[in-house]
Each structure stands twice: as structure tokens, then as C-alpha cells.
Design an enzyme around this catalytic site. Structure first.
Site, PDB file in Angstrom:
ATOM      1  N   GLN A   1     -36.315 -28.507  19.709  1.00  0.00           N
ATOM      2  CA  GLN A   1     -36.654 -27.299  18.952  1.00  0.00           C
ATOM      3  C   GLN A   1     -35.537 -26.836  18.025  1.00  0.00           C
ATOM      4  O   GLN A   1     -35.780 -26.024  17.135  1.00  0.00           O
ATOM      5  CB  GLN A   1     -37.028 -26.170  19.913  1.00  0.00           C
ATOM      6  CG  GLN A   1     -35.872 -25.641  20.730  1.00  0.00           C
ATOM      7  CD  GLN A   1     -36.315 -24.651  21.803  1.00  0.00           C
ATOM      8  OE1 GLN A   1     -36.796 -25.027  22.857  1.00  0.00           O
ATOM      9  NE2 GLN A   1     -36.150 -23.368  21.527  1.00  0.00           N
TER      10      GLN A   1
ATOM     11  N   CYS B   1     -39.751 -22.575  21.592  1.00  0.00           N
ATOM     12  CA  CYS B   1     -40.107 -23.273  22.835  1.00  0.00           C
ATOM     13  C   CYS B   1     -41.596 -23.203  23.132  1.00  0.00           C
ATOM     14  O   CYS B   1     -42.208 -24.183  23.539  1.00  0.00           O
ATOM     15  CB  CYS B   1     -39.324 -22.668  23.992  1.00  0.00           C
ATOM     16  SG  CYS B   1     -39.587 -20.895  24.162  1.00  0.00           S
TER      17      CYS B   1
ATOM     18  N   HIS C   1     -38.298 -18.485  28.255  1.00  0.00           N
ATOM     19  CA  HIS C   1     -38.376 -19.878  27.821  1.00  0.00           C
ATOM     20  C   HIS C   1     -39.683 -20.489  28.322  1.00  0.00           C
ATOM     21  O   HIS C   1     -40.072 -20.262  29.461  1.00  0.00           O
ATOM     22  CB  HIS C   1     -37.173 -20.649  28.380  1.00  0.00           C
ATOM     23  CG  HIS C   1     -37.021 -22.036  27.834  1.00  0.00           C
ATOM     24  ND1 HIS C   1     -37.127 -22.314  26.489  1.00  0.00           N
ATOM     25  CD2 HIS C   1     -36.778 -23.223  28.449  1.00  0.00           C
ATOM     26  CE1 HIS C   1     -36.950 -23.612  26.311  1.00  0.00           C
ATOM     27  NE2 HIS C   1     -36.736 -24.196  27.479  1.00  0.00           N
TER      28      HIS C   1
END
Ligand code: NAG
Ligand code: NAG
Ligand code: NAG
Ligand code: NAG
Length: 337
Positions: free
Chosen positions: A134, A140, A280
Site C-alpha cells: 500500500q 489498507c 488497520h
């Protein structure tokens, strides 16, 4: 010679519990690391600042690895960043709306049928795409979303594919996604369902930056019939889905230290277990148990293939570790006709 001496010191410090002020990395080590990782710093001052952070991280890594934990750390490509810098660059910084309602639903034990004792979707060719990177963008969620939809589509139709994260970053804002500032896989699929398809990575390539939507509806290659949100906190629901259906997108809280993960079963006493703190999103592709019987999830990350175990990590299972069961979801493919 110096290196051996330093290693001896680290060994001694582990024996005597002296974890502070032992030099565990040298200037030469840093020069080597800078070269290996292709880093460039604009001036001497920045170089020295990065060296100081590298030393600090080296201390933490050495102390952790001497502490008999279920997982190990290393000086990887994030070794010149403080956790605060890492967080601002790569993690999602605002709380995400994990469930449709935002309400904590009662913990219900899902009816778990027979599931295999262990599972790894990577064993089936074409189902799990290669590990992606990323970069310096809080995207993410888009990688978790493409990863899961790639797998679900491949399992249903037998076609391996790479789907476009950039389409989600540029076009899915109407569904509470915020490009490089965060989002959720479930909200990404709600967008794909609404817009009726997603393009390939090749046709709509990743830039690692926010950008205008450039969706071309005649180039779609994968579709979403509906989105399944696993009940908040229901880790057995994740087991059921991963064991019998397909990989599952999850979100959890990354805390200091995780950026240096090398291998083993990650477990933390620092992280929270609620949806407020998840920062995340990743993809669960399987599960198992280590030699001492500790159950773990096999998780695909989006920090490149050199991070962790070839881009993957293991995280302890059955404890809602770091809130990993708070936002689990997967998409349903179109009917296979
Ligand atoms: C799943 O969650 C998303 C938000 O994360 C929400 O928009 C959607 O309505 C939910 N779907 C179902 C079937 O509850
Ligand atoms: C997906 O992308 C990777 C990396 O670019 C490539 O190696 C792989 O062949 C691609 N897979 C498909 C099915 O196109
Ligand atoms: C959460 O949902 C509300 C209402 O839909 C929205 O205004 C807010 O921006 C969302 N937050 C995030 C981080 O997406
Ligand atoms: C969309 O894709 C089609 C098929 O590849 C192409 O003919 C068309 O020019 C594209 N449209 C735009 C606006 O790029």
C-alpha cells in the site's frame, strides 16, 4: 569482531536482564540497512535523526527477542520510523464505523458446524493473489477488500485476478470511505455492489495517492451480489466462514512494535479489543495452531512481500486479539450460472 562482541553483550544483557543502554546496532549496520532498503535522506541532519530512531528500534527489537515471546521482531523496512510516524503514514487515524448500525450487538455464539482443524487458502492455486504494497497511504481497507473479493470470485468462478484498489480509493467516498485516510472493506463492497463492478488492477492501476475517480463501467471484471457482516465479536463466525467458505476481511488495532514483526504468533497486552480503536484492515486466509498448541489466524498484510513472513503474519486466535473480530466481513459473488 565488533559484531561478535556486541552479540555477546546482547546475550549477557538478556541473561542479567539489562535491557537498556546496550548498543545493539552500529553506524555500519545502519549504512548497510540504508543501502539494502534503498533509502535516501535529504541532509546529514535527517540521516542522524533516522540513525537515532534506528538505534532506538534496534534496542526494542533486541529486548523483545530476548524476552521469550511467541513472536519475533526484526529491523525491517520500517526500522527508521517511530511508531507515531508509522501510524500517521500508514494506519487509519479516525475510528471506523464497523457495524452497519454502530451499535454493539449482543455476543451470539454462531452455530459452528464441522470445520477443518486447520486451513490455508493459499494451498488452492489462484485463490489468494500475491502480497501487495500500500505504500505511504492509509488504504489498507482497499487491499483487504480487493483481496477478499479476488478470493471469493476465484473460488466461485475459478478465475485468478488482481482487482483495482485505486478504483475504491478514488470512487468509493459515497460509502464512508476516505481514500488514503481510511475506510472499511464492507463499505468498499457496498460501493462495488452499487456501481455494479470493479476493474482489474492492470486497467485501473494503484498510485498510492488520492485521486479523481476514473471508473470505466465497460471494464469491470468482478461483482458483488451482497455483503455479509459477521456479528461483532463473533470469532467463531470467522472460523466458520474461513473454514468452509472463503477468506475473510478483518480490521484490528496495530500498536507500537507490530511494525517490526518478523514471525510467530502475534499477541499483545497493549492493544484494545473494541471497534473504536481498529486502525488497520487485512485478510484472514487461514488458521492453525503452533507447536505449543497456541491457535492463530494466518493473515495477509499489504506492506509488501518482504514484511513479516513473506508478507503474512500470524495473530492469536480465540481472544478477539486487538479487536480482530469487531469488523469482519466478506462479499457474496454473483450467482454462478
Ligand atoms: C454491512 O456493513 C456495512 C457497513 O460497514 C453496511 O453499510 C451494510 O449495510 C451492512 N450490511 C448488512 C447486510 O448488514
Ligand atoms: C497479479 O499481479 C501480480 C503482480 O503484478 C502478478 O505477478 C500476477 O501474475 C497477477 N495475477 C493475475 C491473475 O493477473
Ligand atoms: C460514520 O458514519 C457516519 C454516518 O453515516 C458518517 O457521517 C461518518 O463520516 C462515518 N465515519 C467514518 C470514519 O467513515
Ligand atoms: C472505457 O473502456 C472501453 C473499452 O475498453 C473503451 O472503448 C472506452 O474508450 C473507455 N472509456 C473511457 C471514457 O475511457
Amino acid at each position: 569482531m565488533t559484531r561478535l562482541f556486541l552479540l555477546a553483550l546482547v546475550g549477557l544483557s538478556a541473561v542479567f536482564g539489562l535491557t537498556t543502554s546496550v548498543p545493539v546496532a552500529s553506524r555500519e549496520d545502519f549504512h548497510l540497512w540504508v543501502k539494502e532498503n534503498g533509502k535516501t535522506y535529504h541532509d546529514e541532519k535527517e540521516f542522524e535523526r533516522r540513525f537515532a530512531i534506528f538505534l532506538q528500534n534496534a534496542q526494542e527489537v533486541a529486548a523483545h527477542n530476548a524476552g521469550g515471546h511467541s513472536y519475533q521482531l526484526e529491523l525491517n523496512k520500517f526500522a527508521d520510523l517511530t511508531f507515531e510516524e508509522f501510524r500517521d503514514m500508514i494506519l487509519m487515524t479516525t475510528p471506523q464505523n464497523c457495524s452497519a448500525t454502530g451499535q454493539k450487538k449482543p455476543r451470539v455464539q454462531s452455530r459452528v458446524g464441522p470445520v477443518p482443524a486447520k486451513k490455508d487458502w493459499r494451498d488452492r492455486p489462484g485463490v489468494v493473489s500475491g502480497v501487495k504494497d500500500q505504500g505511504h497511504c492509509g488504504s489498507c481497507w482497499s487491499f483487504s477488500a480487493t483481496g477478499c473479493l479476488e478470493s471469493v470470485t476465484a473460488i466461485t468462478f475459478g478465475a485468478a485476478m488482481n482487482l483495482s484498489e485505486q478504483q475504491l480509493i478514488g470512487c468509493a467516498q459515497g460509502f464512508n470511505n476516505h481514500g488514503c485516510e481510511g475506510g472499511l472493506p464492507s463499505q468498499a463492497w457496498e460501493y462495488v455492489k452499487w456501481t455494479q463492478g470493479i476493474e482489474s488492477e492492470k486497467d485501473y492501476p494503484y498510485t498510492g495517492k488520492d485521486g479523481k475517480c476514473a471508473f470505466n463501467s465497460s471494464k469491470t471484471i468482478a461483482y458483488v451480489r451482497d455483503v455479509v457482516n459477521i456479528t461483532q465479536g463473533d470469532e467463531d463466525g470467522i472460523l466458520q466462514a474461513v473454514g468452509t467458505l472463503n477468506p475473510v476481511s478483518i480490521a484490528y488495532q496495530v500498536v507500537a512494535g507490530f511494525q517490526h514483526y518478523k514471525k510467530g504468533v502475534y499477541s499483545s497486552k497493549l492493544c484494545h479489543h473494541d471497534q473504536e480503536h481498529v486502525n488497520h484492515a487485512v485478510l484472514v486466509v487461514g488458521y492453525g495452531e503452533d507447536e505449543s498448541g497456541v491457535p492463530y489466524w494466518i493473515v495477509k498484510n499489504s506492506w509488501g512481500p518482504k514484511w513479516g513472513m513473506d508478507g503474512y503474519f500470524w495473530i492469536e486466535r480465540n481472544k478477539n486479539m486487538c479487536g480482530l473480530a469487531e469488523c469482519a466481513a466478506y462479499p457474496l459473488p454473483p450467482d454462478d450460472k
